[in-house]
Design an enzyme around this catalytic site. Structure first.
Site, PDB file in Angstrom:
ATOM      1  N   GLY A 206      56.047  45.497  59.787  1.00  0.00           N
ATOM      2  CA  GLY A 206      57.459  45.773  59.577  1.00  0.00           C
ATOM      3  C   GLY A 206      57.696  46.353  58.203  1.00  0.00           C
TER       4      GLY A 206
ATOM      5  N   GLN B 186      62.467  48.546  50.777  1.00  0.00           N
ATOM      6  CA  GLN B 186      61.084  48.469  50.303  1.00  0.00           C
ATOM      7  C   GLN B 186      60.534  49.832  49.886  1.00  0.00           C
ATOM      8  OE1 GLN B 186      59.805  45.941  53.859  1.00  0.00           O
ATOM      9  NE2 GLN B 186      58.397  45.304  52.236  1.00  0.00           N
TER      10      GLN B 186
ATOM     11  N   CYS C 157      53.911  39.918  52.715  1.00  0.00           N
ATOM     12  CA  CYS C 157      54.904  40.989  52.601  1.00  0.00           C
ATOM     13  C   CYS C 157      54.277  42.167  51.886  1.00  0.00           C
ATOM     14  CB  CYS C 157      56.107  40.459  51.814  1.00  0.00           C
ATOM     15  SG  CYS C 157      57.399  41.674  51.528  1.00  0.00           S
ATOM     16  N   LEU C 158      54.575  43.362  52.351  1.00  0.00           N
ATOM     17  CA  LEU C 158      54.052  44.566  51.715  1.00  0.00           C
ATOM     18  C   LEU C 158      54.575  44.725  50.285  1.00  0.00           C
ATOM     19  CD1 LEU C 158      54.313  47.066  54.717  1.00  0.00           C
ATOM     20  CD2 LEU C 158      52.262  45.876  53.868  1.00  0.00           C
TER      21      LEU C 158
ATOM     22  N   HIS D  84      62.350  38.345  58.672  1.00  0.00           N
ATOM     23  CA  HIS D  84      61.750  38.838  57.427  1.00  0.00           C
ATOM     24  C   HIS D  84      62.396  40.160  56.997  1.00  0.00           C
ATOM     25  CE1 HIS D  84      58.162  39.271  54.684  1.00  0.00           C
ATOM     26  NE2 HIS D  84      58.566  40.526  54.747  1.00  0.00           N
ATOM     27  N   GLU D  85      62.530  41.087  57.949  1.00  0.00           N
ATOM     28  CA  GLU D  85      63.118  42.396  57.614  1.00  0.00           C
ATOM     29  C   GLU D  85      64.611  42.283  57.328  1.00  0.00           C
ATOM     30  OE1 GLU D  85      61.005  44.543  56.786  1.00  0.00           O
ATOM     31  OE2 GLU D  85      59.328  43.557  57.782  1.00  0.00           O
TER      32      GLU D  85
ATOM     33  N   HIS E 164      65.082  41.322  53.824  1.00  0.00           N
ATOM     34  CA  HIS E 164      64.990  42.466  52.909  1.00  0.00           C
ATOM     35  C   HIS E 164      66.327  43.196  52.810  1.00  0.00           C
ATOM     36  CE1 HIS E 164      60.865  42.616  51.604  1.00  0.00           C
ATOM     37  NE2 HIS E 164      60.411  42.529  52.844  1.00  0.00           N
TER      38      HIS E 164
END
Length: 169
Positions: A45, A50, A92-93, A134-135, A138
């Protein structure tokens, strides 16, 4: 185009994202770039903040690009429902190299627009529900480490500060 992924400490990651007013060619290009960036990372995702764009858009694909039908693009997403509880480790990226156990819903339903501007609803269970939450976090200016308390959070933040001072973050 693969875009750079912002890391913990960047102020854009801390601010709530703005709604998308219209589906334009710039939004289409952003979505394409987000998909390419997510697959290249690799991740399941990615949210627009991000990649430095404070808009309410995220992409999710649990298949990591192996199944084109698994790709979900959500513009201006909202939760319809969230139920249950799961405690699993996630990363997480934007916080590369760190994982922690985070409480997430076991089931989550989101509605929003697809890339053509049509309304859509997606129900996710287990990992997909986790990815949706999670997204969405963000888009609200939160990272998974914001859900941590005590020594676990402190250890991660301290290690990131050390990496930052060493020029490795």
């Amino acid at each position: 185009m693969i875009r750079p992924i912002l890391k913990y400490g960047d102020s854009i990651l801390l601010e709530p994202a703005r709604r998308v007013d219209a589906m334009t060619s710039d939004i289409e290009r952003l979505i394409d770039d987000m998909i390419e960036t997510m697959y290249a990372a690799p991740g399941v995702g990615l949210a627009a903040p991000q990649v430095g764009v404070p808009l309410r858009i995220f992409v999710v694909d649990l298949s990591l690009g192996r199944d084109p039908a698994s790709l979900i693009v959500m513009v201006n997403p909202e939760f319809v429902s969230r139920d249950g509880l799961q405690l699993e480790e996630e990363g997480c990226l934007s916080v590369p190299g760190f994982n922690a156990t985070v409480a997430r819903p076991l089931q989550a339903t989101v509605k929003g627009l697809d890339r053509a501007g049509n309304e859509q609803v997606h129900e996710g269970k287990e990992l997909l529900a986790r990815a949706f939450q999670h997204e969405m976090d963000h888009l609200d200016g939160k990272l998974f480490i914001d859900h941590l308390r005590g020594i676990k959070r402190e250890m991660i933040v301290r290690r990131i500060r050390k990496l930052t001072r060493a020029g490795k973050w």
